[in-house]
Design a protein around this motif. Sequence first.
Motif, PDB file in Angstrom:
ATOM      1  N   ASN A  95     -10.100  45.176   6.128  1.00 20.42           N
ATOM      2  CA  ASN A  95     -10.974  44.345   6.104  1.00 20.42           C
ATOM      3  C   ASN A  95     -12.264  44.708   5.628  1.00 20.42           C
ATOM      4  OD1 ASN A  95      -9.233  42.217   7.178  1.00 20.42           O
ATOM      5  ND2 ASN A  95      -9.917  42.587   9.354  1.00 20.42           N
ATOM      6  N   TRP A  96     -12.723  46.007   5.757  1.00 15.35           N
ATOM      7  CA  TRP A  96     -13.862  46.371   5.349  1.00 15.35           C
ATOM      8  C   TRP A  96     -13.890  46.316   3.863  1.00 15.35           C
ATOM      9  CZ3 TRP A  96     -15.778  50.023   1.935  1.00 15.35           C
ATOM     10  CH2 TRP A  96     -17.347  50.388   2.279  1.00 15.35           C
TER      11      TRP A  96
ATOM     12  N   ALA B  38      -8.365  43.324  13.470  1.00 16.54           N
ATOM     13  CA  ALA B  38      -8.835  44.932  13.106  1.00 16.54           C
ATOM     14  C   ALA B  38      -9.518  45.410  14.211  1.00 16.54           C
ATOM     15  CB  ALA B  38      -9.774  44.697  11.796  1.00 16.54           C
ATOM     16  N   GLY B  39     -10.216  45.047  15.000  1.00 15.99           N
ATOM     17  CA  GLY B  39     -11.039  45.611  15.980  1.00 15.99           C
ATOM     18  C   GLY B  39     -10.177  46.058  17.248  1.00 15.99           C
TER      19      GLY B  39
ATOM     20  N   SER C 155      -6.417  53.109  11.843  1.00 13.36           N
ATOM     21  CA  SER C 155      -7.343  51.730  11.971  1.00 13.36           C
ATOM     22  C   SER C 155      -7.039  51.108  10.690  1.00 13.36           C
ATOM     23  CB  SER C 155      -8.660  51.833  12.307  1.00 13.36           C
ATOM     24  OG  SER C 155      -8.900  52.518  13.529  1.00 13.36           O
TER      25      SER C 155
ATOM     26  N   TYR D 160      -8.797  47.508  10.104  1.00 16.13           N
ATOM     27  CA  TYR D 160     -10.128  47.629   9.938  1.00 16.13           C
ATOM     28  C   TYR D 160     -10.395  48.219   8.279  1.00 16.13           C
ATOM     29  CZ  TYR D 160     -14.723  48.413  11.814  1.00 16.13           C
ATOM     30  OH  TYR D 160     -16.295  48.151  11.949  1.00 16.13           O
TER      31      TYR D 160
ATOM     32  N   THR E  24     -15.237  50.284  16.246  1.00 17.20           N
ATOM     33  CA  THR E  24     -13.848  50.889  15.671  1.00 17.20           C
ATOM     34  C   THR E  24     -13.099  50.630  16.751  1.00 17.20           C
ATOM     35  OG1 THR E  24     -14.617  53.072  16.421  1.00 17.20           O
ATOM     36  CG2 THR E  24     -15.229  52.480  14.267  1.00 17.20           C
TER      37      THR E  24
ATOM     38  N   TRP F 203     -11.091  40.209  11.778  1.00 17.22           N
ATOM     39  CA  TRP F 203     -11.894  41.046  12.288  1.00 17.22           C
ATOM     40  C   TRP F 203     -11.419  41.339  14.096  1.00 17.22           C
ATOM     41  CZ3 TRP F 203     -13.934  44.850   9.951  1.00 17.22           C
ATOM     42  CH2 TRP F 203     -14.552  44.517   8.745  1.00 17.22           C
TER      43      TRP F 203
ATOM     44  N   GLY G 218     -19.797  50.225  14.836  1.00 18.34           N
ATOM     45  CA  GLY G 218     -19.358  49.564  13.515  1.00 18.34           C
ATOM     46  C   GLY G 218     -20.680  49.565  12.508  1.00 18.34           C
TER      47      GLY G 218
END
Length: 275
Positions: free
Chosen positions: A109-110, A95-96, A103, A106, A172, A92, A140
Motif C-alpha cells: 500500500n505504501w 495493512a495496519g 508487513s 503495508y 506499523t 489501510w 507511521g
Amino acid sequence: MQLKNRPVLGAVVLSLLAHGLVLLLLGPTLFSSRPQEPHPTVPVEVKLTRPTPQKVASPTARPASPQPAATPPHQQTPATQEAPPAPSAEDWAFAGRYTLKNSKGYRHNWGRQVRSMMGTAVEGPDQGMVRFRIEIAPNGTLAKLETLWSTSPVAEQKAREAIAHMPPLPPTPTGKPLVFEKTIVFSAFAGDDTPLYRHDCDPEVPAFRNPFVWNGQSEKWRDDDPPPVKVLTGQELEDCRKQLPAETVQSEAARDKRVMDRWGTVKSGRPGAPD
C-alpha cells in the motif's frame, strides 16, 4: 630445281595480279579525300534580366504567425498509463494489522500510494524506475529514505515529491520500525503488482548458501548445515491463516503476468514466444 619452282612462281604472280586489280577498282572508293561538311551552328540568345527589388516591411506591420507543422501520418501518439487509485481506508485498515512477510500489505500500500500521487506516465525518456530503501517509524511517519538506484531522474523526482506530500499513514502492524526496499515503476507499460497472500503461512524456502565461502582470514571450513526453517503448526497456523485476505481477480491476474514475464509460455518456455 628450276622446273620444280615454276608452278609456285606462277601462283605468286597470279595472286599479285589479282590484288592489284582489286586495288585498282576499289581504290577511289576506299581512299577518297572528300572533305567533311561543317555542322551548322545555332545562334544562342542571351537575355539580361534585372533583379526584382525586395519589399521592405513597414515597421508597423506584424509578422505572420508560423503555421504548425503537419504531423506525419506514420507518427504514432505515445502510450500513456494513468496513475492507479490510492489505497482506500479498508486497504489501510487491512495493512495496519497484517504482520506476515515483514508487513507485506503495508509495504504494498505504501508503494501504491506513492505511485498514485505521481500522475500519468507517458512513453518516452522521462519514464523509468527508482528503488528506495525506506524506514517507517512505529507511528507511521517516514524516518529514512535512501535512493538505491534510478533509471530516470524525472521518475525519482516525482516519487520524492509524492513521498514528501503523503497523507498520514497508520502505525506499523508490529509496533516496531518497518524497514524495506521498494521499486516504484513510472512507465506507460507497467503491470499491476497486486500481491498474493495465500502462501504467506507456508514455511520459508531456504536461500542458497555457498558452503565453500571464506573471508580469507579465518580457518577454512565447510558449512553444510542449512539454516533452520520455522514451520507453523497447530494454533500458530490457524492464527496465521486468519490474517490471510480473500484473493481477488486482480491479484490472480498480476501473479499470472509476473510468471509469464519471467518464465515465458508453457509450450516454449521462452519469454515472449507465441503459444
